[in-house]
Design a protein around this motif. Structure first.
Motif, PDB file in Angstrom:
ATOM      1  N   ALA A 169     164.285 -44.782  63.093  1.00 25.40           N
ATOM      2  CA  ALA A 169     164.262 -45.922  62.185  1.00 25.40           C
ATOM      3  C   ALA A 169     163.676 -45.507  60.841  1.00 25.40           C
ATOM      4  N   VAL A 170     164.335 -45.894  59.760  1.00 27.61           N
ATOM      5  CA  VAL A 170     163.859 -45.607  58.410  1.00 27.61           C
ATOM      6  C   VAL A 170     163.350 -46.899  57.785  1.00 27.61           C
ATOM      7  N   CYS A 171     162.100 -46.889  57.323  1.00 33.55           N
ATOM      8  CA  CYS A 171     161.510 -48.078  56.723  1.00 33.55           C
ATOM      9  C   CYS A 171     160.357 -47.658  55.825  1.00 33.55           C
ATOM     10  N   GLY A 172     159.707 -48.639  55.165  1.00 27.47           N
ATOM     11  CA  GLY A 172     158.550 -48.365  54.335  1.00 27.47           C
ATOM     12  C   GLY A 172     157.271 -48.315  55.152  1.00 27.47           C
ATOM     13  N   THR A 173     156.197 -47.889  54.504  1.00 22.35           N
ATOM     14  CA  THR A 173     154.923 -47.664  55.190  1.00 22.35           C
ATOM     15  C   THR A 173     154.426 -48.895  55.934  1.00 22.35           C
ATOM     16  N   ARG A 174     154.507 -50.067  55.295  1.00 23.40           N
ATOM     17  CA  ARG A 174     153.913 -51.256  55.900  1.00 23.40           C
ATOM     18  C   ARG A 174     154.643 -51.733  57.154  1.00 23.40           C
ATOM     19  N   VAL A 223     156.079 -49.517  59.513  1.00 20.79           N
ATOM     20  CA  VAL A 223     156.185 -48.456  60.520  1.00 20.79           C
ATOM     21  C   VAL A 223     155.780 -48.968  61.898  1.00 20.79           C
ATOM     22  N   ALA A 224     154.648 -49.663  61.959  1.00 28.09           N
ATOM     23  CA  ALA A 224     154.178 -50.165  63.255  1.00 28.09           C
ATOM     24  C   ALA A 224     155.156 -51.174  63.846  1.00 28.09           C
ATOM     25  N   LEU A 225     155.732 -52.011  63.003  1.00 27.33           N
ATOM     26  CA  LEU A 225     156.682 -53.005  63.489  1.00 27.33           C
ATOM     27  C   LEU A 225     157.880 -52.345  64.154  1.00 27.33           C
ATOM     28  N   VAL A 226     158.536 -51.392  63.473  1.00 30.89           N
ATOM     29  CA  VAL A 226     159.756 -50.808  64.043  1.00 30.89           C
ATOM     30  C   VAL A 226     159.438 -49.987  65.294  1.00 30.89           C
ATOM     31  N   ARG A 227     158.237 -49.423  65.358  1.00 31.23           N
ATOM     32  CA  ARG A 227     157.848 -48.760  66.607  1.00 31.23           C
ATOM     33  C   ARG A 227     157.748 -49.780  67.737  1.00 31.23           C
ATOM     34  N   SER A 228     157.202 -50.949  67.422  1.00 30.73           N
ATOM     35  CA  SER A 228     157.055 -51.980  68.448  1.00 30.73           C
ATOM     36  C   SER A 228     158.405 -52.502  68.914  1.00 30.73           C
ATOM     37  N   LEU A 229     159.442 -52.358  68.092  1.00 27.70           N
ATOM     38  CA  LEU A 229     160.786 -52.792  68.463  1.00 27.70           C
ATOM     39  C   LEU A 229     161.494 -51.762  69.349  1.00 27.70           C
ATOM     40  N   GLY A 230     160.885 -50.579  69.490  1.00 25.18           N
ATOM     41  CA  GLY A 230     161.450 -49.585  70.398  1.00 25.18           C
ATOM     42  C   GLY A 230     161.906 -48.292  69.766  1.00 25.18           C
ATOM     43  N   ALA A 231     161.757 -48.135  68.450  1.00 24.42           N
ATOM     44  CA  ALA A 231     162.225 -46.910  67.801  1.00 24.42           C
ATOM     45  C   ALA A 231     161.519 -45.686  68.384  1.00 24.42           C
ATOM     46  N   HIS A 234     161.661 -42.613  66.916  1.00 27.80           N
ATOM     47  CA  HIS A 234     161.142 -41.866  65.765  1.00 27.80           C
ATOM     48  C   HIS A 234     161.180 -42.796  64.562  1.00 27.80           C
ATOM     49  N   VAL A 235     160.220 -42.640  63.658  1.00 25.71           N
ATOM     50  CA  VAL A 235     160.185 -43.459  62.448  1.00 25.71           C
ATOM     51  C   VAL A 235     160.053 -42.540  61.240  1.00 25.71           C
ATOM     52  N   VAL A 236     160.895 -42.776  60.244  1.00 21.35           N
ATOM     53  CA  VAL A 236     160.823 -42.054  58.975  1.00 21.35           C
ATOM     54  C   VAL A 236     160.344 -43.024  57.904  1.00 21.35           C
ATOM     55  N   ASP A 237     159.214 -42.729  57.284  1.00 19.88           N
ATOM     56  CA  ASP A 237     158.689 -43.531  56.177  1.00 19.88           C
ATOM     57  C   ASP A 237     159.352 -43.031  54.905  1.00 19.88           C
ATOM     58  N   TYR A 238     160.252 -43.831  54.340  1.00 25.52           N
ATOM     59  CA  TYR A 238     161.033 -43.350  53.199  1.00 25.52           C
ATOM     60  C   TYR A 238     160.179 -43.122  51.953  1.00 25.52           C
ATOM     61  N   THR A 239     158.970 -43.659  51.910  1.00 25.98           N
ATOM     62  CA  THR A 239     158.086 -43.394  50.764  1.00 25.98           C
ATOM     63  C   THR A 239     157.491 -41.994  50.839  1.00 25.98           C
ATOM     64  N   LYS A 240     157.586 -41.350  51.994  1.00 29.30           N
ATOM     65  CA  LYS A 240     157.003 -40.027  52.178  1.00 29.30           C
ATOM     66  C   LYS A 240     158.033 -38.959  52.508  1.00 29.30           C
ATOM     67  N   GLU A 241     159.201 -39.371  52.959  1.00 28.49           N
ATOM     68  CA  GLU A 241     160.189 -38.406  53.451  1.00 28.49           C
ATOM     69  C   GLU A 241     161.595 -38.925  53.208  1.00 28.49           C
ATOM     70  N   ASP A 242     162.497 -38.031  52.806  1.00 33.01           N
ATOM     71  CA  ASP A 242     163.913 -38.356  52.626  1.00 33.01           C
ATOM     72  C   ASP A 242     164.651 -37.934  53.897  1.00 33.01           C
ATOM     73  N   PHE A 243     165.164 -38.928  54.634  1.00 35.27           N
ATOM     74  CA  PHE A 243     165.793 -38.584  55.923  1.00 35.27           C
ATOM     75  C   PHE A 243     167.004 -37.687  55.748  1.00 35.27           C
TER      76      PHE A 243
END
Length: 331
Positions: free
Chosen positions: A179-184, A186-194, A196-205
């Motif tokens: 899942a690709v999303c912003g920093t705030r 990250v915890a939400l998309v992990r809770s949805l079952g992702a 792996h999470v990519v924070d687009y503010t820190k990394e370009d997938f």
């Protein structure tokens, strides 16, 4: 009945709360007393008539004025009246669905094949958040993407309306989800079952080492060529939308990506829920996932009916996590 009417293109200030006649259902339609709707990008794009190029294309945007007078493409409510040919619904049934328009009113006429019984474990506000966004995610992953167990799936824009459903639906198919999303969020998309999470503010997938069989692009911030760098040779890139501008985007982004189809080994596709002929079947599928607890709507904010213009302003900011729900009439 009361409804927010769109007399011309413009900002949320052009919406007029009026008293208008209650619609009468045609033979294949159902009149629904709307308890809840939601606000989403499709509403304010139509409200503003943007992108301008879309006014020249087939669809709901007229050249100088909107073809749709009452916005709102998702509803949940109670059947008030049925048309002469409708046999599957009766007055009093709790339903949800995806009309072409009318959600920003107290009553709406909906084709019977665009309605389904409301999930029993959802409120009207939660149910109204489902049809268009979850339907888009389902079509993009299942029908266009060919999702199956073990597939490596990336969802760009995973914290938005479509993205939050897509993460959960992809996991329901036993896919490996990035899942690709912003920093705030990250915890939400992990809770949805992702997985792996990519924070687009820190990394370009698109510059990472991981390769994907399916990319569901809900954000549109990367070109088709950039996405293909991290796709497997037979991968599928499904476009949901992208960042809009007044004149051309996201139409040009979508067109340019799809135009590459004959030239590359990967397949480019678009998730078009509006033109999909199986709305009722999709809603029934989603109801099954929801009632078994696999999929749950994520609601960012809840507004009252009178606050619809303010809800649109918030949606236009582009920071909503999940969906923006509106209570039209109390249950």
């Amino acid at each position: 009945m009361k409804a927010f009417v769109l007399p011309k293109y413009g900002s949320p200030d052009v919406l007029e709360l009026r008293e208008i006649p209650r619609p009468v259902p045609k033979d294949d339609e159902v009149l629904v007393r709307v308890h809840a709707t939601n606000v989403q990008p499709a509403d304010w794009h139509m409200m503003r008539g943007e992108p301008y190029i879309a006014r020249l294309m087939p669809g709901p945007l007229g050249l100088r004025e909107p073809k749709i007078s009452i916005l709102g493409a998702d509803i949940a409510g109670v059947v008030e009246q049925v048309g002469g040919n409708v046999t599957e619904f009766t007055p009093g049934d709790e339903v949800y669905g995806m009309p072409k328009s009318g959600g920003f009113g107290e009553y709406a006429c909906v084709a019977a094949n665009e309605l389904a019984p409301k999930p029993k474990n959802l409120s009207f506000e939660q149910a109204a958040a489902v049809p268009l966004a979850a339907g888009t995610a389902l079509i993009g992953l299942r029908d266009q993407g060919g999702i199956r167990p073990g597939l490596r799936v990336l969802i760009n824009g995973a914290s938005g309306g479509v993205g939050t459903f897509a993460v959960q639906i992809a996991k329901a198919y036993d896919a490996e989800v990035t899942a690709v999303c912003g920093t705030r969020n990250v915890a939400l998309v992990r809770s949805l079952g992702a997985d792996h999470v990519v924070d687009y503010t820190k990394e370009d997938f698109t510059r990472g080492d991981r390769r994907y069989d399916l990319i569901l692009d809900c954000a549109g911030g990367r070109s088709g060529a950039a996405c293909r760098r991290v796709m497997t040779r037979k991968g599928v890139h499904v476009i949901v939308g992208g960042k809009g501008t007044r004149w051309f985007q996201p139409v040009l982004h979508i067109t340019a990506t799809l135009a590459a189809n004959p030239l590359v080994p990967q397949r480019m596709a678009m998730a078009d829920v509006i033109g999909y002929p199986e709305t009722k079947k999709n809603l029934i599928t989603l109801t099954g996932l929801i009632e078994e607890g696999t999929v749950t709507p994520v609601i960012d904010r809840l507004y009252s009916f009178e606050e619809i213009p303010e809800a649109i302003r918030y949606s236009e900011q582009g920071h909503a996590t999940g969906k923006i729900a509106v209570t039209v009439q109390a249950a």
